[in-house]
Design a protein around this motif. Structure first.
Motif, PDB file in Angstrom:
ATOM      1  N   VAL A  55       0.837  -1.206   0.000  1.00  0.00           N
ATOM      2  CA  VAL A  55       0.000   0.000   0.000  1.00  0.00           C
ATOM      3  C   VAL A  55       0.871   1.254   0.000  1.00  0.00           C
ATOM      4  CG1 VAL A  55      -1.663   1.335   1.350  1.00  0.00           C
ATOM      5  CG2 VAL A  55      -1.977  -1.126   1.068  1.00  0.00           C
ATOM      6  N   GLU A  56       1.896   1.275   0.829  1.00  0.00           N
ATOM      7  CA  GLU A  56       2.786   2.442   0.904  1.00  0.00           C
ATOM      8  C   GLU A  56       3.483   2.716  -0.415  1.00  0.00           C
ATOM      9  OE1 GLU A  56       3.657   5.075   2.808  1.00  0.00           O
ATOM     10  OE2 GLU A  56       1.819   4.445   3.800  1.00  0.00           O
ATOM     11  N   ARG A  57       3.975   1.675  -1.064  1.00  0.00           N
ATOM     12  CA  ARG A  57       4.675   1.865  -2.344  1.00  0.00           C
ATOM     13  C   ARG A  57       3.736   2.403  -3.418  1.00  0.00           C
ATOM     14  NH1 ARG A  57       9.838   0.706  -2.401  1.00  0.00           N
ATOM     15  NH2 ARG A  57      10.661  -0.710  -0.823  1.00  0.00           N
ATOM     16  N   VAL A  58       2.498   1.927  -3.442  1.00  0.00           N
ATOM     17  CA  VAL A  58       1.534   2.415  -4.428  1.00  0.00           C
ATOM     18  C   VAL A  58       1.153   3.859  -4.119  1.00  0.00           C
ATOM     19  CG1 VAL A  58      -0.801   2.105  -5.337  1.00  0.00           C
ATOM     20  CG2 VAL A  58       0.678   0.122  -5.004  1.00  0.00           C
ATOM     21  N   LYS A  59       1.017   4.202  -2.842  1.00  0.00           N
ATOM     22  CA  LYS A  59       0.689   5.582  -2.458  1.00  0.00           C
ATOM     23  C   LYS A  59       1.777   6.556  -2.893  1.00  0.00           C
ATOM     24  CE  LYS A  59      -2.247   5.058   1.609  1.00  0.00           C
ATOM     25  NZ  LYS A  59      -2.329   5.285   3.066  1.00  0.00           N
ATOM     26  N   ARG A  60       3.032   6.138  -2.828  1.00  0.00           N
ATOM     27  CA  ARG A  60       4.157   7.011  -3.215  1.00  0.00           C
ATOM     28  C   ARG A  60       4.125   7.375  -4.692  1.00  0.00           C
ATOM     29  NH1 ARG A  60       8.850   3.566  -0.506  1.00  0.00           N
ATOM     30  NH2 ARG A  60       8.009   3.576   1.602  1.00  0.00           N
ATOM     31  N   ILE A  61       3.520   6.520  -5.508  1.00  0.00           N
ATOM     32  CA  ILE A  61       3.470   6.782  -6.948  1.00  0.00           C
ATOM     33  C   ILE A  61       2.525   7.934  -7.245  1.00  0.00           C
ATOM     34  CG2 ILE A  61       2.805   5.805  -9.171  1.00  0.00           C
ATOM     35  CD1 ILE A  61       3.755   3.097  -8.062  1.00  0.00           C
ATOM     36  N   GLY A  62       1.462   8.075  -6.470  1.00  0.00           N
ATOM     37  CA  GLY A  62       0.527   9.179  -6.675  1.00  0.00           C
ATOM     38  C   GLY A  62      -0.241   9.050  -7.968  1.00  0.00           C
ATOM     39  N   LEU A  63      -1.174   8.141  -8.000  1.00  0.00           N
ATOM     40  CA  LEU A  63      -1.965   7.889  -9.200  1.00  0.00           C
ATOM     41  C   LEU A  63      -3.239   8.726  -9.180  1.00  0.00           C
ATOM     42  CD1 LEU A  63      -1.587   4.027  -9.063  1.00  0.00           C
ATOM     43  CD2 LEU A  63      -0.423   5.578 -10.635  1.00  0.00           C
ATOM     44  N   PRO A  64      -3.315   9.769  -9.999  1.00  0.00           N
ATOM     45  CA  PRO A  64      -4.507  10.622 -10.007  1.00  0.00           C
ATOM     46  C   PRO A  64      -5.674   9.964 -10.722  1.00  0.00           C
ATOM     47  CG  PRO A  64      -2.972  11.338 -11.680  1.00  0.00           C
ATOM     48  CD  PRO A  64      -2.309  10.197 -10.940  1.00  0.00           C
ATOM     49  N   ALA A  65      -6.863  10.109 -10.173  1.00  0.00           N
ATOM     50  CA  ALA A  65      -8.110   9.642 -10.795  1.00  0.00           C
ATOM     51  C   ALA A  65      -8.049   8.168 -11.191  1.00  0.00           C
ATOM     52  CB  ALA A  65      -8.444  10.500 -12.010  1.00  0.00           C
ATOM     53  N   CYS A  66      -7.512   7.337 -10.314  1.00  0.00           N
ATOM     54  CA  CYS A  66      -7.398   5.910 -10.600  1.00  0.00           C
ATOM     55  C   CYS A  66      -8.111   5.087  -9.543  1.00  0.00           C
ATOM     56  CB  CYS A  66      -5.936   5.486 -10.611  1.00  0.00           C
ATOM     57  SG  CYS A  66      -4.977   6.220 -11.918  1.00  0.00           S
ATOM     58  N   VAL A  67      -8.536   3.914  -9.953  1.00  0.00           N
ATOM     59  CA  VAL A  67      -9.051   2.921  -9.018  1.00  0.00           C
ATOM     60  C   VAL A  67      -7.960   1.872  -8.886  1.00  0.00           C
ATOM     61  CG1 VAL A  67     -10.806   1.168  -8.616  1.00  0.00           C
ATOM     62  CG2 VAL A  67     -11.426   3.332  -9.709  1.00  0.00           C
ATOM     63  N   VAL A  68      -7.530   1.612  -7.650  1.00  0.00           N
ATOM     64  CA  VAL A  68      -6.430   0.681  -7.403  1.00  0.00           C
ATOM     65  C   VAL A  68      -6.930  -0.451  -6.522  1.00  0.00           C
ATOM     66  CG1 VAL A  68      -4.129   0.420  -6.391  1.00  0.00           C
ATOM     67  CG2 VAL A  68      -4.738   2.544  -7.561  1.00  0.00           C
ATOM     68  N   GLU A  69      -6.577  -1.676  -6.901  1.00  0.00           N
ATOM     69  CA  GLU A  69      -6.896  -2.851  -6.095  1.00  0.00           C
ATOM     70  C   GLU A  69      -5.614  -3.635  -5.867  1.00  0.00           C
ATOM     71  OE1 GLU A  69      -9.594  -6.920  -6.381  1.00  0.00           O
ATOM     72  OE2 GLU A  69      -9.865  -5.335  -7.867  1.00  0.00           O
ATOM     73  N   ILE A  70      -5.351  -4.004  -4.619  1.00  0.00           N
ATOM     74  CA  ILE A  70      -4.138  -4.750  -4.277  1.00  0.00           C
ATOM     75  C   ILE A  70      -4.565  -6.102  -3.704  1.00  0.00           C
ATOM     76  CG2 ILE A  70      -2.064  -4.800  -2.844  1.00  0.00           C
ATOM     77  CD1 ILE A  70      -2.189  -1.737  -2.793  1.00  0.00           C
ATOM     78  N   ARG A  71      -4.090  -7.178  -4.320  1.00  0.00           N
ATOM     79  CA  ARG A  71      -4.427  -8.519  -3.854  1.00  0.00           C
ATOM     80  C   ARG A  71      -3.173  -9.359  -3.691  1.00  0.00           C
ATOM     81  NH1 ARG A  71      -9.706 -11.051  -6.643  1.00  0.00           N
ATOM     82  NH2 ARG A  71     -11.150  -9.426  -6.074  1.00  0.00           N
ATOM     83  N   GLN A  72      -3.137 -10.146  -2.617  1.00  0.00           N
ATOM     84  CA  GLN A  72      -2.008 -11.036  -2.390  1.00  0.00           C
ATOM     85  C   GLN A  72      -2.089 -12.205  -3.369  1.00  0.00           C
ATOM     86  OE1 GLN A  72      -1.505 -12.328   1.634  1.00  0.00           O
ATOM     87  NE2 GLN A  72       0.248 -13.604   1.145  1.00  0.00           N
ATOM     88  N   VAL A  73      -0.925 -12.610  -3.874  1.00  0.00           N
ATOM     89  CA  VAL A  73      -0.836 -13.730  -4.809  1.00  0.00           C
ATOM     90  C   VAL A  73      -0.325 -14.940  -4.043  1.00  0.00           C
ATOM     91  CG1 VAL A  73       0.310 -14.578  -6.878  1.00  0.00           C
ATOM     92  CG2 VAL A  73      -0.382 -12.181  -6.736  1.00  0.00           C
ATOM     93  N   ALA A  74      -0.999 -16.059  -4.198  1.00  0.00           N
ATOM     94  CA  ALA A  74      -0.547 -17.296  -3.566  1.00  0.00           C
ATOM     95  C   ALA A  74       0.656 -17.839  -4.343  1.00  0.00           C
ATOM     96  CB  ALA A  74      -1.665 -18.328  -3.554  1.00  0.00           C
ATOM     97  N   VAL A  75       1.753 -18.075  -3.645  1.00  0.00           N
ATOM     98  CA  VAL A  75       2.945 -18.622  -4.259  1.00  0.00           C
ATOM     99  C   VAL A  75       2.979 -20.114  -3.937  1.00  0.00           C
ATOM    100  CG1 VAL A  75       5.448 -18.529  -4.382  1.00  0.00           C
ATOM    101  CG2 VAL A  75       4.140 -16.443  -4.025  1.00  0.00           C
ATOM    102  N   VAL A  76       2.974 -20.933  -4.967  1.00  0.00           N
ATOM    103  CA  VAL A  76       2.912 -22.380  -4.766  1.00  0.00           C
ATOM    104  C   VAL A  76       4.286 -22.988  -4.877  1.00  0.00           C
ATOM    105  CG1 VAL A  76       1.665 -24.460  -5.396  1.00  0.00           C
ATOM    106  CG2 VAL A  76       0.729 -22.247  -5.981  1.00  0.00           C
TER     107      VAL A  76
END
Length: 76
Positions: A55-76
């Motif tokens: 979340v912090e890394r995405v916030k630093r980018i500063g994406l104007p007028a965007c919808v952002v979704e962050i999901r964990q990926v299962a590593v098998v």
């Protein structure tokens, strides 16, 4: 931990703003998806310590007028 970050915006952003994540050494993959009814979508696959860091890394980018979704990926 790996996280997939989906970004929906009026213009292609994934490849452009992925440079900040690449320079930080956390970007594994990035790309733009086929435009849909909600505009252009893209994604970043990142490898960070936890969800809070993602979340912090995405916030630093500063994406104007965007919808952002962050999901964990299962590593098998």
């Amino acid at each position: 931990m790996r996280f997939m970050v989906f970004v929906r915006s009026p213009s292609p952003l994934a490849a452009l703003h992925g440079d900040a994540l690449r320079h930080a050494g956390v970007l594994l993959d990035a790309g733009d998806l086929v435009p849909g009814a909600c505009g252009v979508s893209g994604y970043w696959l990142i490898d960070v310590r936890d969800h809070e860091e993602a979340v912090e890394r995405v916030k630093r980018i500063g994406l104007p007028a965007c919808v952002v979704e962050i999901r964990q990926v299962a590593v098998v």
